[in-house]
Design an enzyme around this catalytic site. Structure first.
Site, PDB file in Angstrom:
ATOM      1  N   LYS A   1       0.951  -1.274  -0.032  1.00  0.00           N
ATOM      2  CA  LYS A   1       0.002   0.142   0.092  1.00  0.00           C
ATOM      3  C   LYS A   1       0.976   1.083  -0.133  1.00  0.00           C
ATOM      4  CE  LYS A   1      -3.754  -2.297   1.916  1.00  0.00           C
ATOM      5  NZ  LYS A   1      -4.602  -3.167   2.998  1.00  0.00           N
TER       6      LYS A   1
ATOM      7  N   GLN B   1      -5.192  -1.985   9.290  1.00  0.00           N
ATOM      8  CA  GLN B   1      -4.957  -3.044   8.522  1.00  0.00           C
ATOM      9  C   GLN B   1      -5.455  -4.541   9.506  1.00  0.00           C
ATOM     10  OE1 GLN B   1      -3.149  -3.579   5.597  1.00  0.00           O
ATOM     11  NE2 GLN B   1      -4.184  -5.830   5.741  1.00  0.00           N
TER      12      GLN B   1
ATOM     13  N   ASP C   1     -11.694   2.362   3.363  1.00  0.00           N
ATOM     14  CA  ASP C   1     -12.018   1.031   3.109  1.00  0.00           C
ATOM     15  C   ASP C   1     -13.394   0.611   3.270  1.00  0.00           C
ATOM     16  OD1 ASP C   1     -10.111  -1.005   2.859  1.00  0.00           O
ATOM     17  OD2 ASP C   1      -9.878  -1.419   4.954  1.00  0.00           O
TER      18      ASP C   1
END
Ligand code: NAP
Length: 283
Positions: A53, A97, A120
């Site tokens: 990322k 994460q 997200d």
């Protein structure tokens, strides 16, 4: 013979567009978009994902900030980092994460992300907006799947779609996005009877199961559009999807391979969502 549609190529095109856009921002002296990534612990897969990322952000000229907490970090410590990122006007997107170490409840933690920075798309506010058809952040993998279908020249309107898998991360949201675009959608799962028969009715088949090469030709309607979301290792340790690509290729209009299919689109859509947040927040 069907076409193999590479998410890696689509994502490169999108990333080139973002890069140009960000160069334009730099040219006018504006700050560039910034993604904050919060990692708790040292899960090797998570470490590798967040490196990917960081690299993807750098490649398009986006900033990224890494917050790495100890495996033993408490719920309050993680929430404090999230809240600091919420307040920081220089941060546009916040990603925690997953999975979090045992002992930390993901739902309890994710709910603290400002929905306006939830790139997200997993905050309950954004999940609610998805189901209400309101503008908000959509989860990255489903967004990537919809972009792939567009590039396959597949308009879901009026089509029968079957999504195999009902997870909150992939199956459920992609089913909703397909429905929003006019498809008649069935969600299948491990309790579904005669899965192959059901799939043979599908003009669009999305496989998000997590079983190596589970979907063979007997699951395919002639001319279907197939998107393979699975990331698995076969008995030889080789990376593969849920679809037996070689077996279905002659029967489909288009199918995505694994690797180089949906995977690269997921990271790309994270960048797209971060840019969307930057533009919406306008700070
Ligand atoms: P998940 O939470 O484990 O969900 C899997 C779904 O498949 C469940 O709904 C399950 O049914 C269903 N299923 C399992 N076996 C089945 C069978 N034999 N027949 C019909 N349905 C079956 O997984 P996920 O997070 O959605 O991910 C699915 C796959 O996509 C995994 O391989 C994952 O690694 C991959 N993935 C890829 C990306 C990417 O960027 N390419 C992103 C996310 C996930 P039940 O609900 O009844 O258990």
């Amino acid at each position: 013979m069907g076409v193999l549609v590479y998410g890696s190529e689509i994502s490169e095109e999108i990333r080139n567009g973002l890069k140009e856009q960000i160069e334009g921002l730099k040219g006018t002296g504006r700050r560039v978009p910034c993604l904050a990534v919060i990692l708790v612990g040292n899960n090797p897969a998570s470490l590798s994902y967040i490196k990917g990322k960081e690299k993807a952000c750098a490649a398009v000229g986006m900033d990224s900030r890494m917050f790495h907490l100890e495996e033993t970090a408490s719920r309050d410590e993680v929430i404090k980092v999230i809240e600091d990122c919420n307040k920081d006007d220089g941060i546009d997107g916040i990603l925690v994460q997953l999975p979090l170490p045992k002992g930390l409840n993901e739902k309890e933690i994710l709910v603290h992300i400002d929905p306006a920075k939830d790139v997200d798309g997993l905050h309950p506010v954004n999940v609610g907006k998805l189901y209400l058809g309101e503008d908000g952040f959509r989860p990255c993998t489903p967004l990537g799947i919809m972009e792939i279908l567009k590039r396959m020249n597949c308009d879901p309107d009026g089509k029968r779609a079957v999504v195999i898998g009902r997870s909150a991360l992939v199956g459920a949201p992609v089913a909703r996005l397909l429905q929003d675009q006019g498809a008649t959608v069935t969600i299948a799962h491990s309790h579904t009877k005669d899965l192959a028969g059901l799939c043979r009715e599908a003009d669009i088949l999305i496989a998000a199961i997590g079983r190596p090469r589970y979907i063979g030709a007997e699951y395919i309607k002639e001319g279907a559009f197939v998107v393979d979301v699975g990331i698995n290792r076969d008995e030889n340790g080789k990376l593969c999807g849920d679809v037996d690509t070689a077996a279905v290729l002659d029967h489909v209009t288009a199918v995505t391979p694994v690797p180089k299919g949906v995977g690269p689109m997921t990271i790309c859509m994270l960048l797209v969502n971060t840019m969307k947040s930057y533009e919406t927040r306008n700070v």
